[in-house]
Design an enzyme around this catalytic site. Sequence first.
Site, PDB file in Angstrom:
ATOM      1  N   HIS A  38       6.141  28.232 -21.398  1.00  0.00           N
ATOM      2  CA  HIS A  38       5.839  27.366 -20.245  1.00  0.00           C
ATOM      3  C   HIS A  38       4.552  26.561 -20.442  1.00  0.00           C
ATOM      4  O   HIS A  38       4.277  25.645 -19.664  1.00  0.00           O
ATOM      5  CB  HIS A  38       5.714  28.185 -18.955  1.00  0.00           C
ATOM      6  CG  HIS A  38       6.979  28.854 -18.532  1.00  0.00           C
ATOM      7  ND1 HIS A  38       8.138  28.150 -18.284  1.00  0.00           N
ATOM      8  CD2 HIS A  38       7.292  30.168 -18.329  1.00  0.00           C
ATOM      9  CE1 HIS A  38       9.102  28.997 -17.936  1.00  0.00           C
ATOM     10  NE2 HIS A  38       8.617  30.229 -17.961  1.00  0.00           N
TER      11      HIS A  38
ATOM     12  N   ASP B  56      15.227  32.345 -23.385  1.00  0.00           N
ATOM     13  CA  ASP B  56      14.643  32.992 -22.210  1.00  0.00           C
ATOM     14  C   ASP B  56      15.407  32.535 -20.958  1.00  0.00           C
ATOM     15  O   ASP B  56      15.972  31.439 -20.925  1.00  0.00           O
ATOM     16  CB  ASP B  56      13.167  32.577 -22.106  1.00  0.00           C
ATOM     17  CG  ASP B  56      12.398  33.288 -20.996  1.00  0.00           C
ATOM     18  OD1 ASP B  56      11.699  34.260 -21.313  1.00  0.00           O
ATOM     19  OD2 ASP B  56      12.501  32.852 -19.821  1.00  0.00           O
TER      20      ASP B  56
ATOM     21  N   HIS C 101      14.225  31.477 -18.272  1.00  0.00           N
ATOM     22  CA  HIS C 101      13.566  30.326 -17.646  1.00  0.00           C
ATOM     23  C   HIS C 101      13.473  29.156 -18.618  1.00  0.00           C
ATOM     24  O   HIS C 101      13.238  29.348 -19.813  1.00  0.00           O
ATOM     25  CB  HIS C 101      12.158  30.730 -17.189  1.00  0.00           C
ATOM     26  CG  HIS C 101      12.144  31.914 -16.275  1.00  0.00           C
ATOM     27  ND1 HIS C 101      11.961  33.207 -16.730  1.00  0.00           N
ATOM     28  CD2 HIS C 101      12.323  32.001 -14.929  1.00  0.00           C
ATOM     29  CE1 HIS C 101      12.005  34.042 -15.698  1.00  0.00           C
ATOM     30  NE2 HIS C 101      12.232  33.350 -14.594  1.00  0.00           N
TER      31      HIS C 101
ATOM     32  N   ASP D  59      14.855  38.289 -20.504  1.00  0.00           N
ATOM     33  CA  ASP D  59      14.998  38.338 -19.044  1.00  0.00           C
ATOM     34  C   ASP D  59      16.368  37.821 -18.592  1.00  0.00           C
ATOM     35  O   ASP D  59      16.622  37.702 -17.386  1.00  0.00           O
ATOM     36  CB  ASP D  59      13.846  37.612 -18.326  1.00  0.00           C
ATOM     37  CG  ASP D  59      13.450  36.295 -18.966  1.00  0.00           C
ATOM     38  OD1 ASP D  59      14.151  35.842 -19.889  1.00  0.00           O
ATOM     39  OD2 ASP D  59      12.446  35.711 -18.539  1.00  0.00           O
TER      40      ASP D  59
HETATM   41  C1  OKP Z   1       7.921  33.501 -17.513  1.00  0.00           C
HETATM   42  B1  OKP Z   1       8.917  33.581 -18.670  1.00  0.00           B
HETATM   43  C2  OKP Z   1       8.421  36.027  -9.341  1.00  0.00           C
HETATM   44  C3  OKP Z   1       7.637  34.786  -9.665  1.00  0.00           C
HETATM   45  C4  OKP Z   1       8.014  34.240 -11.015  1.00  0.00           C
HETATM   46  C5  OKP Z   1       7.065  32.790 -12.743  1.00  0.00           C
HETATM   47  C6  OKP Z   1       8.069  33.269 -13.709  1.00  0.00           C
HETATM   48  C7  OKP Z   1       7.578  33.055 -15.103  1.00  0.00           C
HETATM   49  C8  OKP Z   1       8.525  33.515 -16.155  1.00  0.00           C
HETATM   50  N1  OKP Z   1       7.991  36.616  -8.134  1.00  0.00           N
HETATM   51  N2  OKP Z   1       7.050  33.307 -11.440  1.00  0.00           N
HETATM   52  O1  OKP Z   1       9.756  32.477 -18.790  1.00  0.00           O
HETATM   53  O2  OKP Z   1       9.699  34.783 -18.711  1.00  0.00           O
HETATM   54 ZN    ZN Z   2      11.487  33.923 -18.586  1.00  0.00          ZN
END
Ligand code: OKP
Ligand code: ZN
Length: 347
Positions: free
Chosen positions: A165, A201, A203, A290
């Site tokens: 990110h 990932d 995200h 994830d």
């Molecule tokens: C990082 B990576 C949950 C809030 C989530 C950001 C997620 C970041 C993910 N309560 N906020 O891509 O695994």
């Molecule tokens: Zn993630």
Amino acid sequence: MLIFHNPVHDQHAGRQEMFRGKLVPCHETPARLEYVMDALRQRGIGELRAPSAPDMELVKRVHTPRYVDFLARAWQDWLALDPTNAELDILPSVWPVRGFRHDIEPTNFAARLGLFSFDSGCPITAGTWTAATAGAACAIDAARAVTGTGGPRVAMALTRPPGHHAGADFFGGYCFLNNAALAAQALRDAGAARVAILDVDYHHGNGTQSIFYERGDVLTVSVHGDPTTEYPFFLGYADEAGEGAGFGANLNLPLPAGTDFATWTQALQQGLSAIAAFKADALVIALGVDTYEGDPISKFKLKSAHYLEVGRALASLGLPTVFTMEGGYAVADVGVNVANVLEGFGG
Ligand code: OKP
Ligand code: ZN
């Protein structure tokens, strides 16, 4: 497989992140990496190495020098505001959105935090810089290992905090330095003419996408939760194809929350085909687990055994490959899931 592990990752241990008006415990914890180390040791996967010193010249080509300097000094600037701040994590709270000026740089620390970040869920702590730079070194070393003569075909940067990110000049989403982007640039520098980054990932890898968006030498592909409903919300849509020389060198494959392995693996195959068509000379996998059904902040349905198949699919490209460690928050299962990918990949 060589595994460059970050021996000081635990110096980054955020206490809290902002969630729905409350400060809650961080999901991105040191224990995540310890579970991976344990699983790899137990199963005899990989050969562990400590990283060398980070190549800051390379870090300052992928990230802007002023952002790198900001991060390096952030903790001392925070303490200078008030020595009792040592007990608290740094979280930003104000950002320059539409209509604000982007051609000025305030000296106020809170303002500078907002200038260099995009969310309030990503604490900076006393040891963040130490941990993040050692992680960058793992990524750079892994890239150099797979491009050296007589080296292995695959290496991993086993590190946290994650990186995908983080953009050229901002942190967010638990990420500070973009390890996958650093590995890709190190592969380019070592002679790979065309490099692909495949981000699996849950995200969208917004930082990686933005770093290479106008470049045609690095293809960025991301399979992720549809940003209409999933973090990071403001990037990661299917119509983002790259710009200028980079047009056609970005591929987003968003999938709805609830997606199972059968559907996810079709998107993965689409990503792999794009990488083969791009004729990449080397590959970086931004490996988040994830996508797992048990993940507390994500909504795909992959099971642990599926990660063996994921590893086999990634290996099918036959390219020199660097893995970077991204997300995965079902802490006790992160180890087996990562180990399954690496075992499936082989080598
Ligand atoms: C990082 B990576 C949950 C809030 C989530 C950001 C997620 C970041 C993910 N309560 N906020 O891509 O695994
Ligand atoms: Zn993630």
